[in-house]
Design an enzyme around this catalytic site. Structure first.
Site, mmCIF file in Angstrom:
data_model
loop_
_atom_site.group_PDB
_atom_site.id
_atom_site.type_symbol
_atom_site.label_atom_id
_atom_site.label_comp_id
_atom_site.label_asym_id
_atom_site.label_seq_id
_atom_site.Cartn_x
_atom_site.Cartn_y
_atom_site.Cartn_z
ATOM 1 N N CYS A 272 -16.660 1.640 0.771
ATOM 2 C CA CYS A 272 -15.340 0.539 1.052
ATOM 3 C C CYS A 272 -15.145 0.735 2.289
ATOM 4 O O CYS A 272 -14.202 -0.216 2.969
ATOM 5 C CB CYS A 272 -14.045 1.088 -0.043
ATOM 6 S SG CYS A 272 -13.981 2.886 -0.041
ATOM 7 N N ASP B 144 -17.670 6.640 -0.917
ATOM 8 C CA ASP B 144 -16.420 6.627 -0.492
ATOM 9 C C ASP B 144 -16.265 8.154 0.190
ATOM 10 O O ASP B 144 -16.798 8.907 0.005
ATOM 11 C CB ASP B 144 -15.404 6.564 -1.609
ATOM 12 C CG ASP B 144 -13.963 6.302 -1.085
ATOM 13 O OD1 ASP B 144 -13.779 6.102 0.098
ATOM 14 O OD2 ASP B 144 -12.867 6.297 -2.021
ATOM 15 N N GLN C 252 -9.879 -3.903 -3.278
ATOM 16 C CA GLN C 252 -11.257 -3.754 -2.721
ATOM 17 C C GLN C 252 -12.430 -3.805 -3.865
ATOM 18 O O GLN C 252 -13.459 -4.285 -3.305
ATOM 19 C CB GLN C 252 -11.161 -2.005 -2.425
ATOM 20 C CG GLN C 252 -12.638 -1.383 -2.187
ATOM 21 C CD GLN C 252 -13.031 -1.956 -0.856
ATOM 22 O OE1 GLN C 252 -12.443 -1.883 0.226
ATOM 23 N NE2 GLN C 252 -14.464 -2.406 -0.587
ATOM 24 N N HIS D 290 -7.398 1.022 -6.325
ATOM 25 C CA HIS D 290 -7.731 0.202 -5.201
ATOM 26 C C HIS D 290 -8.285 -1.248 -5.547
ATOM 27 O O HIS D 290 -9.608 -1.564 -5.483
ATOM 28 C CB HIS D 290 -8.376 0.862 -4.256
ATOM 29 C CG HIS D 290 -8.649 0.441 -2.781
ATOM 30 N ND1 HIS D 290 -7.784 -0.751 -2.326
ATOM 31 C CD2 HIS D 290 -9.405 0.564 -1.787
ATOM 32 C CE1 HIS D 290 -8.104 -1.003 -1.313
ATOM 33 N NE2 HIS D 290 -8.976 -0.258 -0.795
ATOM 34 N N ARG E 180 -13.665 -8.623 1.802
ATOM 35 C CA ARG E 180 -12.386 -8.266 1.358
ATOM 36 C C ARG E 180 -11.539 -9.497 1.890
ATOM 37 O O ARG E 180 -10.512 -9.646 1.110
ATOM 38 C CB ARG E 180 -11.835 -6.935 2.402
ATOM 39 C CG ARG E 180 -12.561 -5.756 2.283
ATOM 40 C CD ARG E 180 -12.341 -5.217 0.929
ATOM 41 N NE ARG E 180 -10.829 -5.383 0.284
ATOM 42 C CZ ARG E 180 -9.643 -4.529 0.711
ATOM 43 N NH1 ARG E 180 -10.322 -3.286 1.429
ATOM 44 N NH2 ARG E 180 -8.576 -4.535 0.386
ATOM 45 N N ARG F 160 0.822 -1.172 0.037
ATOM 46 C CA ARG F 160 -0.065 -0.092 0.160
ATOM 47 C C ARG F 160 0.574 1.469 -0.127
ATOM 48 O O ARG F 160 1.836 1.402 0.977
ATOM 49 C CB ARG F 160 -0.748 -0.041 1.171
ATOM 50 C CG ARG F 160 -1.777 1.315 1.427
ATOM 51 C CD ARG F 160 -2.776 1.246 2.556
ATOM 52 N NE ARG F 160 -3.889 0.604 1.947
ATOM 53 C CZ ARG F 160 -5.306 0.768 2.611
ATOM 54 N NH1 ARG F 160 -5.426 1.596 3.546
ATOM 55 N NH2 ARG F 160 -6.068 -0.083 1.987
HETATM 56 N N1 CP Z 1 -11.506 -0.226 2.392
HETATM 57 C C1 CP Z 1 -10.044 -0.153 2.820
HETATM 58 O O1 CP Z 1 -9.111 -0.424 2.017
HETATM 59 O O2 CP Z 1 -9.978 -0.083 4.116
HETATM 60 P P1 CP Z 1 -8.630 0.211 5.045
HETATM 61 O O3 CP Z 1 -8.107 1.363 4.583
HETATM 62 O O4 CP Z 1 -8.960 -0.098 6.396
HETATM 63 O O5 CP Z 1 -7.807 -1.215 4.590
HETATM 64 N N1 NVA Z 2 -10.320 6.705 -1.404
HETATM 65 C C1 NVA Z 2 -9.927 6.248 -0.027
HETATM 66 C C2 NVA Z 2 -10.205 4.855 -0.023
HETATM 67 C C3 NVA Z 2 -9.973 4.139 1.388
HETATM 68 C C4 NVA Z 2 -10.301 2.425 1.404
HETATM 69 C C5 NVA Z 2 -8.546 6.520 0.163
HETATM 70 O O1 NVA Z 2 -7.772 6.383 -0.581
HETATM 71 O O2 NVA Z 2 -8.355 6.977 1.331
#
Ligand code: CP
Ligand code: NVA
Length: 315
Positions: free
Chosen positions: A262, A221, A128, A125, A302, A98
């Site tokens: 998400c 989101d 997700q 993402h 997930r 990440r």
């Molecule tokens: N939806 C998602 O990716 O959540 P986190 O940021 O908690 O991993």
């Molecule tokens: N768009 C959001 C998604 C979090 C799971 C972010 O990047 O923070």
């Protein structure tokens, strides 16, 4: 790295496998297909769902997961990304990553020689979206032609990945957003080209009636993604009319429409950030907690989809 790398058959296989692995887990069947495999988890941004999903999925399949923080890896500060990639590639069988820029991901892929799963970047993402599609399939069965409306920042990682995967799977995908937050014309052209080739469709509009009419799924989101918190005031101004409410859900005209997100979501005042910015809510608590909400089924998915990703790609 993104859903662009997968064709509809491969996405279908990932979803079928995730559903099968979910059934096995519910029956307490654990064949430990990843025994003696080691997976590195490198997260440069915070995470709850993605982290626990990969962690538990790996444990269920007998793999060892080792987690590294930004401070430990120190990409480009202590050591080049290329060198870290080559070390991890010699020791591990996969990397859950990440981060921010796609360039780091590309270097990891190129130099590690092992599968690298994008656990969220500034642009995408994808893991997700697998859970999202599985949840939609669980509720509605066939994905082909199903209208799905994403509401919020139309140019963030989640909107982009969802659009790419949705048109590949033949969905009637709509983005309801402010004019200032539309996906770029270049991105839209690419998604439209996929839609034309694969049978889906994509619409971007600021008109709730047009976006929501007939929609089976309304998807949310946060308005400011991780790393963009400083933009929250301008996002509130741009998106306050796009908060998902009961009347928005009713505007789908369907009794069976569901709400997905998400997560994490701003739907109440139970976080410091939400108390500081009470107008930041992208969804009303009534919808989030209401009977149409499937957000925690989606969250559980997930884990099943992360497991499918690893089981199908680790050698
Ligand atoms: N939806 C998602 O990716 O959540 P986190 O940021 O908690 O991993
Ligand atoms: N768009 C959001 C998604 C979090 C799971 C972010 O990047 O923070």
């Amino acid at each position: 790295m993104s859903m662009r790398s997968y064709d509809p058959e491969e996405i279908g296989t990932l979803l079928d496998t995730a559903a099968q692995l979910r059934d096995e887990k519910k029956s307490r069947v654990f064949p430990r297909r990843l025994e003696h495999r080691n997976i590195a988890m490198v997260f440069l941004k915070p995470s709850c769902r993605t982290r626990v999903s990969f962690l538990v999925a790996a444990a269920d399949e007998g793999a060892n997961m080792e987690s590294f923080s930004a401070e430990e890896i120190r990409f480009g500060i202590k050591e080049s990304v290329r060198d870290v990639a080559r070390v991890l590639g010699r020791v591990f069988e996969g990397i859950v990553f990440r981060g921010y820029d796609e360039a780091v991901l590309r270097t990891l892929v190129e130099y590690s020689g092992i599968p690298v799963w994008n656990a969220l970047s500034d642009h995408y993402h994808p893991t997700q979206v697998l859970a999202d599609l599985l949840t939609v399939r669980d509720v509605f069965g066939d994905l082909k032609g199903l209208p799905v409306t994403y509401v919020g920042d139309g140019r963030n990682n989640q909107a982009r990945s969802l659009a790419i995967a949705s048109v590949k799977m033949g969905l009637d995908f709509r983005i309801l957003t402010a004019d200032s937050l539309r996906p770029s014309p270049e991105e839209l052209d690419e998604i439209r080209a996929d839609a034309k080739a694969l049978g889906g469709s994509v619409l971007v509009t600021a008109d709730p009636a047009e976006a929501l009419d007939g929609s089976a799924v309304v998807y949310g989101d946060v308005w400011a993604s991780m790393g963009e918190e400083n933009l929250i005031d301008e996002r509130i101004t741009a998106l306050r009319e796009f908060k998902v409410t009961g009347s928005m859900m009713a505007a789908t005209g369907r009794d069976d429409s569901v709400y997905l997100h998400c997560l994490p979501a701003f739907h109440d005042l139970e976080t410091d950030f939400a108390r500081q910015y009470p107008d930041v809510r992208e969804v009303d608590d009534d919808v989030f907690e209401g009977p149409r909400s499937r957000v925690f089924d989606q969250s559980e998915n997930r884990m099943h989809t992360a497991k499918a990703v690893m089981v199908l790609t680790v050698r």
